[in-house]
Write a protein that holds these residues in place. Structure first.
Motif, PDB file in Angstrom:
ATOM      1  N   PRO A  15      44.553  44.508  40.177  1.00 47.59           N
ATOM      2  CA  PRO A  15      44.548  45.120  40.964  1.00 47.59           C
ATOM      3  C   PRO A  15      45.856  45.609  42.246  1.00 47.59           C
ATOM      4  O   PRO A  15      46.165  46.081  42.584  1.00 47.59           O
ATOM      5  CB  PRO A  15      43.309  44.909  41.721  1.00 47.59           C
ATOM      6  CG  PRO A  15      43.318  43.706  41.453  1.00 47.59           C
ATOM      7  CD  PRO A  15      43.261  43.328  40.151  1.00 47.59           C
ATOM      8  N   GLU A  16      47.081  44.080  41.104  1.00 44.11           N
ATOM      9  CA  GLU A  16      48.521  43.973  42.376  1.00 44.11           C
ATOM     10  C   GLU A  16      49.506  44.552  41.193  1.00 44.11           C
ATOM     11  O   GLU A  16      50.138  45.273  42.331  1.00 44.11           O
ATOM     12  CB  GLU A  16      48.612  42.171  42.584  1.00 44.11           C
ATOM     13  CG  GLU A  16      47.718  41.700  43.433  1.00 44.11           C
ATOM     14  CD  GLU A  16      48.279  42.151  44.668  1.00 44.11           C
ATOM     15  OE1 GLU A  16      49.319  42.463  44.754  1.00 44.11           O
ATOM     16  OE2 GLU A  16      47.822  42.058  45.437  1.00 44.11           O
ATOM     17  N   ALA A  17      49.562  44.353  40.334  1.00 43.00           N
ATOM     18  CA  ALA A  17      50.569  45.246  39.399  1.00 43.00           C
ATOM     19  C   ALA A  17      49.852  46.604  39.211  1.00 43.00           C
ATOM     20  O   ALA A  17      50.692  47.674  39.325  1.00 43.00           O
ATOM     21  CB  ALA A  17      50.608  44.166  38.109  1.00 43.00           C
ATOM     22  N   GLN A 139      38.516  47.750  45.593  1.00 39.64           N
ATOM     23  CA  GLN A 139      38.424  46.780  47.571  1.00 39.64           C
ATOM     24  C   GLN A 139      40.312  46.914  47.118  1.00 39.64           C
ATOM     25  O   GLN A 139      41.426  46.998  47.900  1.00 39.64           O
ATOM     26  CB  GLN A 139      37.819  46.453  47.804  1.00 39.64           C
ATOM     27  CG  GLN A 139      36.280  46.530  47.908  1.00 39.64           C
ATOM     28  CD  GLN A 139      35.302  45.506  47.834  1.00 39.64           C
ATOM     29  OE1 GLN A 139      35.577  44.855  48.959  1.00 39.64           O
ATOM     30  NE2 GLN A 139      33.910  45.525  47.636  1.00 39.64           N
ATOM     31  N   HIS A 140      40.715  45.680  46.224  1.00 41.83           N
ATOM     32  CA  HIS A 140      42.140  45.059  46.238  1.00 41.83           C
ATOM     33  C   HIS A 140      42.765  46.453  45.979  1.00 41.83           C
ATOM     34  O   HIS A 140      43.977  45.961  46.453  1.00 41.83           O
ATOM     35  CB  HIS A 140      41.576  43.344  44.998  1.00 41.83           C
ATOM     36  CG  HIS A 140      43.261  43.033  44.650  1.00 41.83           C
ATOM     37  ND1 HIS A 140      42.870  42.055  44.449  1.00 41.83           N
ATOM     38  CD2 HIS A 140      44.195  43.460  45.656  1.00 41.83           C
ATOM     39  CE1 HIS A 140      44.178  41.505  44.863  1.00 41.83           C
ATOM     40  NE2 HIS A 140      45.072  42.236  45.367  1.00 41.83           N
ATOM     41  N   ALA A 141      43.052  46.817  44.512  1.00 38.40           N
ATOM     42  CA  ALA A 141      43.878  48.364  44.682  1.00 38.40           C
ATOM     43  C   ALA A 141      43.887  49.008  45.718  1.00 38.40           C
ATOM     44  O   ALA A 141      45.080  49.285  46.050  1.00 38.40           O
ATOM     45  CB  ALA A 141      43.379  48.875  43.623  1.00 38.40           C
ATOM     46  N   GLY A 161      44.765  42.820  52.175  1.00 33.22           N
ATOM     47  CA  GLY A 161      43.471  42.155  51.388  1.00 33.22           C
ATOM     48  C   GLY A 161      42.588  43.785  52.651  1.00 33.22           C
ATOM     49  O   GLY A 161      42.946  43.711  53.821  1.00 33.22           O
ATOM     50  N   TYR A 162      41.736  43.379  51.774  1.00 34.78           N
ATOM     51  CA  TYR A 162      40.073  44.360  52.567  1.00 34.78           C
ATOM     52  C   TYR A 162      39.871  43.619  53.181  1.00 34.78           C
ATOM     53  O   TYR A 162      39.243  44.229  54.526  1.00 34.78           O
ATOM     54  CB  TYR A 162      39.272  44.378  51.587  1.00 34.78           C
ATOM     55  CG  TYR A 162      38.636  45.416  51.892  1.00 34.78           C
ATOM     56  CD1 TYR A 162      38.515  46.765  51.583  1.00 34.78           C
ATOM     57  CD2 TYR A 162      36.899  45.044  52.115  1.00 34.78           C
ATOM     58  CE1 TYR A 162      37.683  47.575  52.097  1.00 34.78           C
ATOM     59  CE2 TYR A 162      35.987  45.310  52.585  1.00 34.78           C
ATOM     60  CZ  TYR A 162      36.498  47.192  53.036  1.00 34.78           C
ATOM     61  OH  TYR A 162      35.790  47.548  53.368  1.00 34.78           O
TER      62      TYR A 162
END
Length: 303
Positions: A15-17, A139-141, A161-162
């Motif tokens: 979700p970060e990359a 949610q993270h993405a 973050g969310y």
């Protein structure tokens, strides 16, 4: 492909990359209709902050040109989702968004709050009315996607973050939601716009259904009479019934973008129907308080 195969694919991504791919899969394959409704509610929610509602009333964009404002907002945001931040289309859309916002006297806190609504409201909508809930991966993405958009817009103090986005939204609304007659005008105009998408005979029912989806804080702020409990149950029940039906359908095979929504009335077709660089407003700088000089084009008076 089975109903939950795309979610399985999403859960294998980072979700970060891979935030753009995850967000695009969620918004255009898994929940396109729900995201459209949730982002409509997100933008509507911002009117209850008087500094935002008054500005929108003074520009007249959502009272005299509501359909065009709706179309332009959806298409500009959608261009980034479809083409990405590094594409020519995405950069052009963000440039237009920044040109418009920087023409007005908008605080960083208000800008950050609007960004929070884009992260939080889709999750809350899907919790209540989606065919499945938004996964923690999604949610993270989503938080990373809007964190990236916020940085491109020069917004400071963006939540990471969310959970932080949600906390920021709730605290800002607790501190700033308040009655304002100009904001109420924008709210009424938006409800009229939504009703205009359906046959005129259905307009009262659409307005009533829209109000039934507003939470008590919005109803109090805009001084709307509470909907009858039976009406609220009927609307919410219909949305949950839709969710159960969608869950039984095969997964979507092609993406559905906002430009394909029937609510977009002013720009049929893509890309021939419009150019991204022509979307939005082009306000002249320098308001009544500072004629001929750069600044907010909306007259401010003394308040």
């Amino acid at each position: 492909m089975q109903r939950y195969d795309r979610l399985k694919h999403i859960l294998q991504l980072d979700p970060e990359a891979d935030f753009l791919e995850i967000y695009r899969l969620s918004a255009t394959y898994e929940f396109p209709w729900d995201y459209a409704r949730a982002l409509e509610l997100a933008l509507y929610r911002t009117y209850a902050v008087p500094s935002i509602g008054r500005l929108l009333a003074r520009t007249a964009e959502l009272t005299q040109r509501a359909q065009k404002r709706y179309d332009d907002t959806a298409l500009l945001l959608d261009a980034v989702v479809e083409h990405g931040f590094s594409s020519d289309e995405g950069r052009t859309a963000i440039r237009r968004i920044n040109q418009m916002h920087r023409s007005y006297d908008i605080s960083n806190d208000d800008m950050r709050y609007v960004l929070c609504t884009f992260v939080v409201m889709p999750k809350r909508w899907l919790d209540a009315y989606g065919w499945r809930r938004l996964s923690s991966h999604e949610q993270h993405a989503s938080a990373v996607y809007y964190r990236t958009l916020g940085r491109h817009m020069g917004i400071c103090g963006i939540p990471s973050g969310y959970a932080e986005f949600e906390k920021c939204l709730d605290e800002y609304e607790e501190a700033h939601f308040a009655w304002d007659p100009q904001a109420r005008t924008v709210s009424d105009s938006t409800l009229d716009l939504m009703a205009s998408w359906y046959p005129s005979a259905l307009a009262p029912a659409v307005r009533g259904a829209s109000k039934a989806l507003l939470d008590d804080s919005l109803l109090r702020t805009f001084r709307y009479s509470p909907p009858h409990p039976a009406a609220r149950r009927a609307v919410q029940g219909a949305l949950r019934l839709r969710a159960r039906a969608v869950r039984l359908l095969p997964p979507r095979r092609s993406p559905h973008y906002a430009r394909q929504n029937p609510e977009i009335k002013g720009y049929p077709g893509y890309p021939a129907g419009y150019r991204i660089e022509d979307l939005g407003t082009f306000p002249e700088p320098g308001g009544r308080t500072s004629p001929g000089t750069p600044g907010c084009p909306v007259p401010h008076g003394t308040e």
